[in-house]
Write an enzyme that holds these catalytic residues in place. Structure first.
Site, mmCIF file in Angstrom:
data_model
loop_
_atom_site.group_PDB
_atom_site.id
_atom_site.type_symbol
_atom_site.label_atom_id
_atom_site.label_comp_id
_atom_site.label_asym_id
_atom_site.label_seq_id
_atom_site.Cartn_x
_atom_site.Cartn_y
_atom_site.Cartn_z
ATOM 1 N N HIS A 139 0.776 -1.295 -0.142
ATOM 2 C CA HIS A 139 0.073 0.073 -0.041
ATOM 3 C C HIS A 139 0.878 1.286 -0.112
ATOM 4 O O HIS A 139 2.071 1.145 0.422
ATOM 5 C CB HIS A 139 -1.002 0.150 1.293
ATOM 6 C CG HIS A 139 -1.663 -0.952 1.259
ATOM 7 N ND1 HIS A 139 -2.994 -1.041 0.542
ATOM 8 C CD2 HIS A 139 -1.900 -2.378 1.737
ATOM 9 C CE1 HIS A 139 -3.689 -2.139 0.496
ATOM 10 N NE2 HIS A 139 -2.814 -3.003 1.368
ATOM 11 N N CYS A 180 -0.393 2.432 -4.132
ATOM 12 C CA CYS A 180 -1.349 3.501 -4.402
ATOM 13 C C CYS A 180 -0.577 4.735 -4.432
ATOM 14 O O CYS A 180 0.616 5.000 -3.719
ATOM 15 C CB CYS A 180 -2.470 3.521 -3.384
ATOM 16 S SG CYS A 180 -3.773 2.244 -3.450
#
Ligand SMILES: *[C@@H]1O[C@H](CO)[C@@H](O)[C@H](O)[C@H]1NC(C)=O
Length: 438
Positions: A139, A180
């Site tokens: 992430h 991300c």
């Protein structure tokens, strides 16, 4: 005689110019709902190994909680593709558990053996002659990528790159980043003259995507109940396996996976002067000459057309089951409920929904309306002192960011970047504290 001497000199020159090859591979998450990151990382390890990088030159960081998680229907095995091969067998992890952290990662890159704690102590022993390949799966958020308990910020990563460059720790370094907002780790920060070339799953402002998710997460009809891979990651790795690593250039691979990864914008940063080198020089132990751009004939076009048709067939499989990275936990709980059911899982599901709503409310209170809706106002993270304090303060007062919550780091960036001066930082910290502790 002179001719032989020249030939020998040339040969010696070639030998001394032969690079050694290193790879650093990181899965930055833990938790069964993040299965895909450790699957990606072990898959990358297998590719480097198959392409001849000695295992002594591959450094792998992965929490290692997924293969033997009680939820894994195939204990001791991890798959990165529906009905694919087990990528966990022979996946030798150097740093596990809490030793998967930013301090160790940066020390590994810098070749600072004294700077690592835990794990087996392996660090890069690369030189001015080395080709270094780094791949990271996890992430992220604007200006940071996550590790299991901490974050690595873009400024610190780029400081380490500059150190490596100044201290001749590589000839060329290639970084493939799945996360991300991964573009924010390099955008406007990575120098374009230090022989580092980076490509990212997403631009600085958007999510990346998991793939092979429920219902396409099955091995022999058994659902894993977690996404098996990430879209960008799977695209580059499956491409590297399908193509000739001696003749596909970094630039050609970029163009292809940028096209295939159509849920986010695959980006490139840094120095591109050596991207005509074949991928096997980085994702393998090869020292092949740069790839010459080919003049396409009739048959080349025909072959290309057939290849493209095959790619778009497998593409649709990847895209049908793609899930927004931020929603992967929700998706995991939902698919587990679908396939297994049970009271515990419905409680977990409502806990997750409540936690998301709580964070939504906190940020509604905290963030002035001109910064909403999320992401509308794009400001690049530059005040990393403030951002680090804001993230730490938030986690102290409100609890650790979940994978979903990380989308709100964007708002902390906006708050930090619009402060009139640094004496306002404590005021902001107090506001963050009050938003959860009032
Ligand atoms: C910082 O900004 C605040 C708010 O605009 C202002 O009141 C304060 O005087 C400024 N402080 C300094 C040291 O510039």
């Amino acid at each position: 005689m002179l001719r032989y001497t020249l030939a020998i000199a040339l040969l010696l020159g070639l030998i001394s110019a032969t690079a050694d090859h290193w790879a650093v591979i990181v899965a930055g998450s833990n938790g069964y709902w993040n299965y895909r990151h450790q699957a990606d990382a072990c898959h990358a390890y297998q590719i480097m190994k198959k392409n001849g990088i000695p295992e002594s030159n591959i450094i792998l960081m992965a929490y290692d909680d997924v293969a033997n998680d009680p939820e894994n229907p195939f204990p001791g095995k991890i798959f990165n593709k529906p009905n694919g091969k087990d990528v966990y067998a022979g996946c030798n992890i150097d740093y596990k558990g809490d030793s998967v952290n930013p301090t160790n990662f940066l020390s590994i890159l810098k070749g600072d053996a004294a700077g690592v704690k835990g794990g087996n102590g392996k660090v890069l022993k690369s030189t001015a002659n080395s080709k270094v390949f780094v791949s990271f799966f996890d992430h992220g958020a604007p200006g940071l990528i996550a590790f299991p308990n901490e974050y690595l910020y873009a400024n610190d990563l780029n400081t380490a790159f500059n150190y490596m460059h100044d201290n001749k720790k590589y000839d060329e370094l290639v970084f493939y980043l799945e996360a991300c907002e991964s573009g924010s780790m390099f955008d406007g920060i990575l120098k374009n003259n230090i022989n580092i070339y980076a490509i990212t799953a997403a631009n600085p402002d958007e999510s990346s995507w998991g793939t092979y998710c429920y219902p396409d997460d099955a091995i022999n009809g058994v659902h894993i109940n977690s996404c098996l891979g990430d879209l960008f990651a799977v695209n580059w790795m499956e491409d590297s396996e399908a193509e000739n690593v001696h003749s596909e250039s970094l630039a050609a691979q970029f163009t292809k996976i940028q096209k295939e990864t159509d849920k986010s914008h695959v980006m490139k940063y840094g120095q591109e002067t050596f991207t005509n080198e074949p991928i096997g020089n980085f994702q393998g132990n090869f020292n092949d000459a740069a790839v010459k751009p080919k003049v396409e004939g009739f048959f080349d076009r025909l072959v290309l057309k057939a290849k493209k048709a095959a790619i778009s067939a497998s593409d649709s499989e990847r895209h049908m089951s793609a899930v927004h990275s931020r929603d992967s936990k929700l998706h995991h709980l939902y698919s587990t409920l679908q396939t297994k059911g049970g009271h515990k899982i419905s409680i977990d599901l409502s806990t997750e929904l409540n936690s998301r709503m709580r964070t939504d409310h906190v940020f509604e209170d905290l963030v002035p309306s001109q910064f909403r809706p999320n992401g509308d106002q794009i400001i690049r993270p530059r005040n990393f002192d403030c951002l680090k304090q804001a993230v730490a303060q938030y986690e102290k007062s409100c609890g650790k960011f979940s994978d979903y919550d990380l989308k709100y780091v964007r708002q902390l960036v906006n708050l930090c970047e619009t402060l009139p001066n640094s004496s306002e930082v404590p005021v902001l910290m107090k506001r963050i504290q009050d938003s959860c502790e009032h």
